[in-house]
Each structure stands twice: as C-alpha cells, then as structure tokens.
Design an enzyme around this catalytic site. Structure first.
Site, PDB file in Angstrom:
ATOM      1  CG  ASP A  84       2.614  -2.222  -6.691  1.00 13.68           C
ATOM      2  OD1 ASP A  84       2.239  -2.329  -5.710  1.00 13.68           O
ATOM      3  OD2 ASP A  84       3.511  -1.248  -6.588  1.00 13.68           O
TER       4      ASP A  84
ATOM      5  CG  HIS B 214       2.373  -3.119  -2.099  1.00 13.26           C
ATOM      6  ND1 HIS B 214       1.781  -2.301  -3.066  1.00 13.26           N
ATOM      7  CD2 HIS B 214       2.230  -3.072  -1.048  1.00 13.26           C
ATOM      8  CE1 HIS B 214       1.363  -1.503  -2.149  1.00 13.26           C
ATOM      9  NE2 HIS B 214       1.458  -1.961  -0.881  1.00 13.26           N
TER      10      HIS B 214
ATOM     11  CB  SER C  93       1.609   0.734   0.995  1.00 10.58           C
ATOM     12  OG  SER C  93       0.519  -0.040   0.742  1.00 10.58           O
TER      13      SER C  93
END
Length: 295
Positions: A246, A273, A106
């Site tokens: 995601d 995610h 991320s």
C-alpha cells in the site's frame, strides 16, 4: 437489491452529489464513506454496495466538492481542509445522520482524522481509517524510499521532475504510472466491476491545490497536515485497514495503530492502496464484523 437514492445538496453556492444505498435501520448506524484524492470521486466505493443487503445497513457516499458530480474548478482558494470538513458537517445535517460509522480511505482518512480531532463531532459510533496517514512527511519519505527500489530509469525520471518542476515529461508520466500500479491500483481488466472502469471527472485542480503534483510532493494547502499528537487523544473506536504493498506502508499504518488508544489493525497481505478492490471479500467481511461490534 437495496434501493439506491441519489441527490444534490446545496453547498457554498454549488452542489454536492450524494448516493444512498438501502434504508435506515434503527438498530444499525449508517456507514458514511469519505473517498480519497482529494478529487478521486465516490465511484470505487460502489464495490461496498452489497453491504446494505448483507448487513441490513444503510451506506452513504458522496463526491466531495471539486470532483465527480460535484465538479468545480477555477476556485483554487476553496481547496482547503475547512471546505471539505464543513461539507461533511453540512451533509450530516441535511441527511439527518445523527449517528454514523465513518470510513475514510486515503485522503478520506485524513479528512476523518481532521474532523474527529478538531471538531469533536457527536454520534460517531466508530472510525475506519483505510490506507491513510497521520502526517505528511512520513508519506513523502515512504514513497521516496520505495522509488529507491525501482529501476534506475524510474528513479532518474522522478529526480529530474522534482528538480525541474516539470511533471508533464513522458519519462516522468511513465515512471509515475509504474509506481502507482505497483502501490496504488490498476490497471483494471475488462471483467472488472463497472464502477472501476467508469469514466470519472477527476478533481485535478483540487488535488494539486490541496496536496501537490504527485503522492510524494505535498506542497498544497494540506502540506502542514500533522496529527501525530492529536491521535493520542482519539476517543473513537478505530479500525485501521492497510495493504502490504500500500502507499500506506505497514510502517505508516503502525504509527497510527501505536498512537490511537485501543485501535485495531488489519494488514491485507495481498493488497495495495485499495484493499476493498484487491481483497474485496475479506474487506467486506471484516468491515461488517467491525460495524456490528460497535453499533
């Protein structure tokens, strides 16, 4: 079980917490992990601890300044990409990490991209970009597209929060919870690994100052993040991991895959995610294979 070593590194008159799993292996470069957020902590990466034993490879994770055991607030001017890249550079110096594999999840993937593109670091054996993004506006548009598939009450709560700037209303918080459980993570049941249930010190100030009030409103210091063109010159062997449900949608992942020369991409069909949470065995097996192919 691999030995775990913890420590604190002086940085900017504060301290950065780090955690090392296993011993250095001269035949295998350590894996350095960059967590998400900004402000999310290293905790979930402890799910990857067993790689140290399975692959005889040292694993290193840390809490970036502003969260977890590196918590700091009241300094909103610190929350810029430069603060966190220079922290990463200092950590490599302090721990003598001359050669590494670098995995960013991320925001951590954004940090890896910024570091690799703007600082030309030496000793990077490979990059693993896990559920991340090449530029902000596509992240914003993809989350807003998905909101359009949710209930009218959820859509209205998000619309009202954006219009008024009130991100504390109960209706908005309830809608956000539903969205994040669908595309990010949680809720974690009682039998989940301890590192997922452990109470953590979230860096709210660093998140809001750097990113914004939520995933679809990038108004902070990272609002101009756009590495589409720079990724075309990315010279590191690169693996992209992402989930079918995601926040990093398949469209976002494909943009990175198309831009980075000779990249590989694994789409986890049953993941959101945090693919290493939703499909841990597949994630670890593919990661170990990748690392060994690029030592």
């Amino acid at each position: 079980m691999a030995k775990i070593t913890e420590g604190m590194m002086p940085y900017l008159h504060y301290e950065t917490y780090y955690r090392i799993v296993g011993e250095k292996n001269p035949k295998k470069a350590p894996l350095l992990l960059l967590h998400g957020g900004p402000g999310s902590t290293h905790n979930y990466f402890e799910l990857l601890d067993e790689i140290a034993d399975r692959d005889q490879r040292q694993i290193i994770m840390y809490d970036q300044l502003g969260c977890g055991q590196s918590f700091l607030e009241g300094r909103p001017e610190l929350w810029t990409k430069e603060t966190w890249v220079e922290e990463l550079i200092e950590l490599r110096k302090q721990l003598n990490l001359e050669e590494i594999h670098l995995l960013g999840q991320s925001w951590g993937g954004m940090l890896a991209i910024i570091y690799g593109s703007d600082y030309a670091p030496k000793g990077i054996k490979s990059m693993i970009l896990s559920s991340t993004l090449p530029y902000n506006s596509v992240w914003e548009s993809e989350q807003k597209r998905r909101i359009g598939y949710m209930g009218k009450d959820v859509q209205e709560a998000f619309r009202k929060a954006e219009e008024t700037g009130n991100y504390e209303a109960p209706e908005y918080l309830s809608a956000l919870k539903l969205f994040m459980e669908r595309y990010c993570a949680g809720p974690f049941p009682e039998n989940s690994p301890e590192c997922l249930k452990r109470k953590k010190i979230v860096g709210t100030e660093s998140y809001v100052s750097a990113w914004g009030p939520n995933e679809f409103t990038p108004t902070g210091s990272l609002r101009d993040y756009d590495y589409r063109e720079k990724l075309r010159s990315f010279s590191y062997p690169t693996m992209i991991f992402s989930g079918a449900e995601d926040l990093c949608s398949p469209y976002i992942a494909k943009l990175m895959y198309d831009a980075i020369p000779n990249a590989e991409w694994e789409l986890f069909q049953n993941s959101r995610h945090m693919c290493f949470v939703d499909e841990p065995e597949k994630y670890k097996a593919l990661l170990i294979d990748w690392l060994n192919r690029h030592d």
